[in-house]
Enzyme design. Structure first.
Site, mmCIF file in Angstrom:
data_model
loop_
_atom_site.group_PDB
_atom_site.id
_atom_site.type_symbol
_atom_site.label_atom_id
_atom_site.label_comp_id
_atom_site.label_asym_id
_atom_site.label_seq_id
_atom_site.Cartn_x
_atom_site.Cartn_y
_atom_site.Cartn_z
ATOM 1 N N CYS A 199 5.109 6.773 18.584
ATOM 2 C CA CYS A 199 6.254 7.086 19.427
ATOM 3 C C CYS A 199 7.345 7.664 18.552
ATOM 4 O O CYS A 199 8.024 6.949 17.829
ATOM 5 C CB CYS A 199 6.745 5.842 20.135
ATOM 6 S SG CYS A 199 7.997 6.211 21.353
ATOM 7 N N ASN A 216 -7.896 4.220 8.652
ATOM 8 C CA ASN A 216 -7.321 3.058 9.332
ATOM 9 C C ASN A 216 -7.377 3.149 10.853
ATOM 10 O O ASN A 216 -7.329 2.143 11.531
ATOM 11 C CB ASN A 216 -5.873 2.840 8.877
ATOM 12 C CG ASN A 216 -5.047 4.090 8.928
ATOM 13 O OD1 ASN A 216 -5.360 5.097 8.293
ATOM 14 N ND2 ASN A 216 -3.981 4.068 9.700
ATOM 15 N N GLY A 226 0.818 -1.204 0.000
ATOM 16 C CA GLY A 226 0.000 0.000 0.000
ATOM 17 C C GLY A 226 0.857 1.261 0.000
ATOM 18 O O GLY A 226 0.542 2.243 -0.675
ATOM 19 N N SER A 274 -3.676 -3.213 -0.531
ATOM 20 C CA SER A 274 -2.580 -4.006 0.004
ATOM 21 C C SER A 274 -3.072 -5.400 0.369
ATOM 22 O O SER A 274 -4.159 -5.554 0.921
ATOM 23 C CB SER A 274 -2.009 -3.296 1.240
ATOM 24 O OG SER A 274 -0.989 -4.078 1.812
ATOM 25 N N THR A 281 11.615 -7.884 -10.606
ATOM 26 C CA THR A 281 11.176 -9.240 -10.932
ATOM 27 C C THR A 281 9.809 -9.511 -10.323
ATOM 28 O O THR A 281 9.574 -9.239 -9.147
ATOM 29 C CB THR A 281 12.215 -10.264 -10.436
ATOM 30 O OG1 THR A 281 13.447 -9.990 -11.098
ATOM 31 C CG2 THR A 281 11.779 -11.694 -10.742
HETATM 32 C C1 LIG Z 1 -1.637 -0.357 6.066
HETATM 33 C C2 LIG Z 1 -1.997 0.863 5.323
HETATM 34 C C3 LIG Z 1 -1.135 1.394 4.347
HETATM 35 C C4 LIG Z 1 0.215 0.798 4.067
HETATM 36 O O1 LIG Z 1 0.135 -0.435 3.403
HETATM 37 P P1 LIG Z 1 1.410 -1.399 3.390
HETATM 38 O O2 LIG Z 1 1.021 -2.506 2.467
HETATM 39 O O3 LIG Z 1 1.605 -1.873 4.798
HETATM 40 O O4 LIG Z 1 2.558 -0.606 2.886
HETATM 41 C C5 LIG Z 1 -1.535 2.523 3.667
HETATM 42 N N1 LIG Z 1 -2.719 3.098 3.901
HETATM 43 C C6 LIG Z 1 -3.577 2.614 4.815
HETATM 44 C C7 LIG Z 1 -4.893 3.291 5.022
HETATM 45 C C8 LIG Z 1 -3.242 1.488 5.563
HETATM 46 O O5 LIG Z 1 -4.093 1.035 6.486
#
Ligand SMILES: *Cc1c(COP(=O)(O)O)cnc(C)c1O
Length: 393
Positions: free
Chosen positions: A326, A152, A72, A200, A238
């Site tokens: 943190c 999130n 993501g 993701s 790759t």
């Molecule tokens: C987890 C998350 C990401 C990052 O995705 P990754 O695959 O861990 O790099 C980006 N945006 C949101 C809203 C997420 O919850």
């Protein structure tokens, strides 16, 4: 430690056994490089394209509009940096929000250092972007609007279709970070006016390190990862055949189970929210009560530190997340909670609990019992709580 209760599914999820089994042959036997031209590899390339096709279908997109990345974060980086580079002649203004994931916020900050101007939209007390505010922020030099599908931390689901419509009415490209929504909510990129979308695999029971990036056909975007001609020459490296094939399997399962799963999680989540708000005083729910992800609950408990609460939960075998980040040894309250108007001291007392369809009512009951005891214990040590209670008397 007795039983382990995992309530951090917004951070990552377990790889489903079916997904793992689907991936396994691509480590053991079919390990060829899909870009090689002998038959041993050609078959794998075919499987990768099948995976691309099924993920495209899931989003209402075309196969050639789906690209695979490392996650993501990369998809988010690609959207912002790729569009910024390709459209800088047209303008240097980008619109996003104050509650985005750091993959968007830190990329936007990077672009600011390189001459771009970024507007960070406010959200209301439930975490919603106001469509009228978005419209008012659009300028002739705006090249991109990036707004997350669902948050999130607090689970709020944004009115994506309407926000996308506004972007398009003004001829501006619309990207959404759909990492938390993908596989949890129905998404149709055409119906919802989405030009680019990040997702993701590891948030939907797929492998870590695989991202999906949808780019509407015809949109110009610069590459982020330069090198070989993989992914139609737009993203080098790759091909991660095992990861991509596993991702398609995870998507297939998510699609089949979505409705049942949402109903199950929502019921359990509502039970959790009701118990916590009823049984633990001086507590608030963060995020909208209705328009929220089916597996998300996020609370602020006054007079305590979320980080301390998280540690007590951990000692009882419960994995949760505190909203604080943190940085350099100091606890910064979550930028999302500050954006919805929580004062700093209250924002510091937050905990996020994210369920899965494997979470049971018993897990929730145990968690609420531990929460109650732990909050009481921490408040018992707080001079602020003592002063507050004395004042009440
Ligand atoms: C987890 C998350 C990401 C990052 O995705 P990754 O695959 O861990 O790099 C980006 N945006 C949101 C809203 C997420 O919850």
């Amino acid at each position: 430690m007795e039983q382990f209760i995992y309530l951090d599914n917004a951070a990552t999820t377990k790889v489903l056994p079916e997904v793992f089994e689907t991936m396994k042959p691509y480590f053991e036997e079919q390990y060829g490089n899909p870009s090689s031209s002998y038959m041993f590899s050609g078959k794998i390339a075919g499987k990768v394209e099948k995976a691309r096709e099924s993920i495209a279908k899931f989003l209402g997109a075309k196969r050639e509009e789906i690209y695979f990345t490392s996650g993501g974060s990369e998809s988010d980086n690609w959207a912002l940096k790729g569009i910024a580079d390709a459209y800088s002649d047209k303008g240097k203004h980008i619109i996003t929000t104050k509650i985005e994931h750091h993959a968007i916020l830190n990329t936007a900050e990077f672009l600011e250092k390189h001459g771009f101007e970024v507007t960070y939209l406010n959200v209301d007390e439930n975490g919603f972007v106001n469509p009228a505010e978005l419209e008012a922020a659009i300028r002739p030099d705006t090249i991109l609007i990036s707004i997350m599908f669902a948050n999130n931390e607090i689970g709020t689901i944004e009115p994506i279709k309407e926000l996308g419509r506004i972007a398009h009415e003004h001829g501006v490209l619309f990207h959404t970070d759909a990492v938390q929504a993908f596989g949890h909510l129905p998404i149709d990129v055409n119906e919802m006016n989405i030009d680019m979308l990040s997702a993701s695999a590891h948030k939907i029971n797929g492998p870590k390190g695989v991202g999906v990036f949808y780019i509407r056909k015809g949109i110009e975007i610069s590459s982020l990862i330069h090198g070989g001609a993989q992914e139609r020459g737009r993203r080098a490296g790759t091909t991660n055949a095992a990861g991509i094939i596993g991702t398609a399997k995870a998507v297939e399962i998510a699609a089949t189970r979505m409705e049942k799963r949402t109903i199950y999680e929502r019921k359990l989540r509502d039970y959790l929210i009701e118990r916590v708000l009823k049984e633990i005083p001086y507590t608030v729910l963060n995020g909208d009560r209705e328009m929220r992800l089916s597996n998300n609950a996020n609370f602020c408990f006054r007079f305590i530190e979320g980080e301390s609460l998280m540690i007590l939960l951990d000692l009882s075998g419960i994995a949760a997340s505190s909203g604080s980040a943190c940085t350099s040894g100091a606890l910064d309250p979550s930028h999302v909670l500050l954006a919805i108007g929580r004062p700093k001291d209250i924002a510091r007392g937050s905990i996020r609990l994210t369920l899965s369809d494997e979470t049971t009512k018993d897990d929730i009951d145990k968690t609420v019992d531990v929460l109650k005891k732990s909050v009481e214990r921490l408040r018992g040590m707080s001079p602020f709580y003592e002063a507050f209670i004395n004042k009440q008397k």
